[in-house]
Write a protein that holds these residues in place. Sequence first.
Motif, PDB file in Angstrom:
ATOM      1  N   PRO A 196       0.848  -1.205   0.000  1.00  0.00           N
ATOM      2  CA  PRO A 196       0.000   0.000   0.000  1.00  0.00           C
ATOM      3  C   PRO A 196       0.883   1.254   0.000  1.00  0.00           C
ATOM      4  N   SER A 197       0.551   2.190  -0.890  1.00  0.00           N
ATOM      5  CA  SER A 197       1.382   3.363  -1.106  1.00  0.00           C
ATOM      6  C   SER A 197       0.524   4.615  -1.182  1.00  0.00           C
ATOM      7  N   THR A 198       1.190   5.740  -1.271  1.00  0.00           N
ATOM      8  CA  THR A 198       0.510   7.013  -1.469  1.00  0.00           C
ATOM      9  C   THR A 198       0.936   7.570  -2.823  1.00  0.00           C
ATOM     10  N   VAL A 199       0.375   8.700  -3.214  1.00  0.00           N
ATOM     11  CA  VAL A 199       0.730   9.308  -4.487  1.00  0.00           C
ATOM     12  C   VAL A 199       2.206   9.700  -4.509  1.00  0.00           C
ATOM     13  N   PHE A 200       2.715  10.207  -3.400  1.00  0.00           N
ATOM     14  CA  PHE A 200       4.071  10.737  -3.375  1.00  0.00           C
ATOM     15  C   PHE A 200       5.136   9.718  -2.982  1.00  0.00           C
ATOM     16  N   GLU A 201       4.716   8.567  -2.492  1.00  0.00           N
ATOM     17  CA  GLU A 201       5.681   7.580  -2.014  1.00  0.00           C
ATOM     18  C   GLU A 201       5.154   6.175  -2.287  1.00  0.00           C
ATOM     19  N   GLN A 202       5.949   5.369  -2.994  1.00  0.00           N
ATOM     20  CA  GLN A 202       5.571   3.995  -3.277  1.00  0.00           C
ATOM     21  C   GLN A 202       6.446   3.075  -2.425  1.00  0.00           C
ATOM     22  N   ARG A 203       5.814   2.061  -1.851  1.00  0.00           N
ATOM     23  CA  ARG A 203       6.524   1.123  -0.978  1.00  0.00           C
ATOM     24  C   ARG A 203       6.516  -0.261  -1.606  1.00  0.00           C
ATOM     25  N   PHE A 204       7.636  -0.973  -1.387  1.00  0.00           N
ATOM     26  CA  PHE A 204       7.784  -2.325  -1.897  1.00  0.00           C
ATOM     27  C   PHE A 204       8.303  -3.215  -0.780  1.00  0.00           C
ATOM     28  N   LEU A 205       7.801  -4.425  -0.715  1.00  0.00           N
ATOM     29  CA  LEU A 205       8.348  -5.430   0.188  1.00  0.00           C
ATOM     30  C   LEU A 205       9.387  -6.198  -0.612  1.00  0.00           C
ATOM     31  N   THR A 206      10.637  -6.133  -0.171  1.00  0.00           N
ATOM     32  CA  THR A 206      11.712  -6.830  -0.868  1.00  0.00           C
ATOM     33  C   THR A 206      12.166  -8.022  -0.040  1.00  0.00           C
ATOM     34  N   THR A 207      12.484  -9.083  -0.718  1.00  0.00           N
ATOM     35  CA  THR A 207      13.077 -10.250  -0.074  1.00  0.00           C
ATOM     36  C   THR A 207      14.481 -10.399  -0.646  1.00  0.00           C
ATOM     37  N   LEU A 208      15.469 -10.365   0.232  1.00  0.00           N
ATOM     38  CA  LEU A 208      16.862 -10.512  -0.169  1.00  0.00           C
ATOM     39  C   LEU A 208      17.377 -11.853   0.349  1.00  0.00           C
ATOM     40  N   ARG A 209      18.035 -12.603  -0.518  1.00  0.00           N
ATOM     41  CA  ARG A 209      18.611 -13.901  -0.144  1.00  0.00           C
ATOM     42  C   ARG A 209      20.099 -13.719   0.093  1.00  0.00           C
ATOM     43  N   ILE A 210      20.572 -14.217   1.236  1.00  0.00           N
ATOM     44  CA  ILE A 210      21.983 -14.123   1.607  1.00  0.00           C
ATOM     45  C   ILE A 210      22.564 -15.528   1.580  1.00  0.00           C
ATOM     46  N   GLN A 211      23.653 -15.701   0.821  1.00  0.00           N
ATOM     47  CA  GLN A 211      24.349 -16.987   0.760  1.00  0.00           C
ATOM     48  C   GLN A 211      25.687 -16.831   1.468  1.00  0.00           C
ATOM     49  N   ASN A 212      25.956 -17.727   2.401  1.00  0.00           N
ATOM     50  CA  ASN A 212      27.164 -17.673   3.218  1.00  0.00           C
ATOM     51  C   ASN A 212      28.179 -18.716   2.747  1.00  0.00           C
ATOM     52  N   PRO A 213      29.294 -18.291   2.131  1.00  0.00           N
ATOM     53  CA  PRO A 213      30.302 -19.241   1.657  1.00  0.00           C
ATOM     54  C   PRO A 213      31.354 -19.595   2.715  1.00  0.00           C
ATOM     55  N   ASN A 214      31.137 -19.193   3.963  1.00  0.00           N
ATOM     56  CA  ASN A 214      32.130 -19.371   5.021  1.00  0.00           C
ATOM     57  C   ASN A 214      31.893 -20.638   5.844  1.00  0.00           C
ATOM     58  N   THR A 215      32.897 -21.006   6.631  1.00  0.00           N
ATOM     59  CA  THR A 215      32.817 -22.196   7.495  1.00  0.00           C
ATOM     60  C   THR A 215      32.161 -21.883   8.834  1.00  0.00           C
ATOM     61  N   PHE A 216      31.682 -20.659   8.996  1.00  0.00           N
ATOM     62  CA  PHE A 216      31.036 -20.240  10.242  1.00  0.00           C
ATOM     63  C   PHE A 216      29.739 -19.505   9.929  1.00  0.00           C
ATOM     64  N   ASP A 217      28.828 -19.482  10.921  1.00  0.00           N
ATOM     65  CA  ASP A 217      27.548 -18.801  10.759  1.00  0.00           C
ATOM     66  C   ASP A 217      27.745 -17.286  10.708  1.00  0.00           C
ATOM     67  N   LEU A 218      26.836 -16.595  10.011  1.00  0.00           N
ATOM     68  CA  LEU A 218      26.822 -15.136   9.973  1.00  0.00           C
ATOM     69  C   LEU A 218      25.546 -14.654  10.673  1.00  0.00           C
ATOM     70  N   ASP A 219      25.719 -13.896  11.737  1.00  0.00           N
ATOM     71  CA  ASP A 219      24.592 -13.339  12.486  1.00  0.00           C
ATOM     72  C   ASP A 219      24.311 -11.943  11.934  1.00  0.00           C
ATOM     73  N   VAL A 220      23.352 -11.849  11.026  1.00  0.00           N
ATOM     74  CA  VAL A 220      23.061 -10.601  10.326  1.00  0.00           C
ATOM     75  C   VAL A 220      22.208  -9.701  11.217  1.00  0.00           C
ATOM     76  N   GLU A 221      22.726  -8.502  11.492  1.00  0.00           N
ATOM     77  CA  GLU A 221      21.999  -7.521  12.291  1.00  0.00           C
ATOM     78  C   GLU A 221      21.089  -6.654  11.433  1.00  0.00           C
ATOM     79  N   GLY A 222      21.534  -6.330  10.231  1.00  0.00           N
ATOM     80  CA  GLY A 222      20.738  -5.472   9.365  1.00  0.00           C
ATOM     81  C   GLY A 222      21.451  -5.184   8.066  1.00  0.00           C
ATOM     82  N   LEU A 223      20.765  -4.434   7.217  1.00  0.00           N
ATOM     83  CA  LEU A 223      21.352  -4.079   5.935  1.00  0.00           C
ATOM     84  C   LEU A 223      20.705  -2.809   5.407  1.00  0.00           C
TER      85      LEU A 223
END
Length: 159
Positions: free
Chosen positions: A38-65
């Motif tokens: 749901p958006s307004t005339v002056f501002e459009q909003r989108f729900l984005t889904t981002l996929r993160i692939q971890n090539p490391n031998t340890f877990d990544l604790d993602v705080e934000g982006l």
Amino acid sequence: MIAIPPRWAVQCSAALLLAGCATMEPPSVTLSSLRVQPSTVFEQRFLTTLRIQNPNTFDLDVEGLSFDLQVNDQPFAKGVGKGNVVVPAYGTGVVQTEAITTLMGFVRQFQALARSDGPRLSYRLTGKLKVRDRMFSIPFEMRGDDLLQLGRPKDRRDE
């Protein structure tokens, strides 16, 4: 008791810090879906889904982006989001965020579509990923050929 010269201690600490940073491979971040909200005339909003692939031998604790989305080489939307997801070693995780574009960004894209041969929208996603226990954010960049095909199943005849 052995006295350690302060200069030597600083140099060793710096070397250990750099060695710890050098062992991490950057994760891959891709745009998985983009849905109008749901958006307004002056501002459009989108729900984005981002996929993160971890090539490391340890877990990544993602705080934000945070990220910028360009369409047809023009600024389109900006987004930020809290990660609160642990991406396992050699695994994937998803983060849903909100991206916002202004009326001018939206109009600019419709004008570009009207001038083009067809509704093909190339895109570029750039941003930074903040991982817990890492001093610096991890930059990422991703390009795609057709934003309109994002998330649609491929037609077998196209292969």
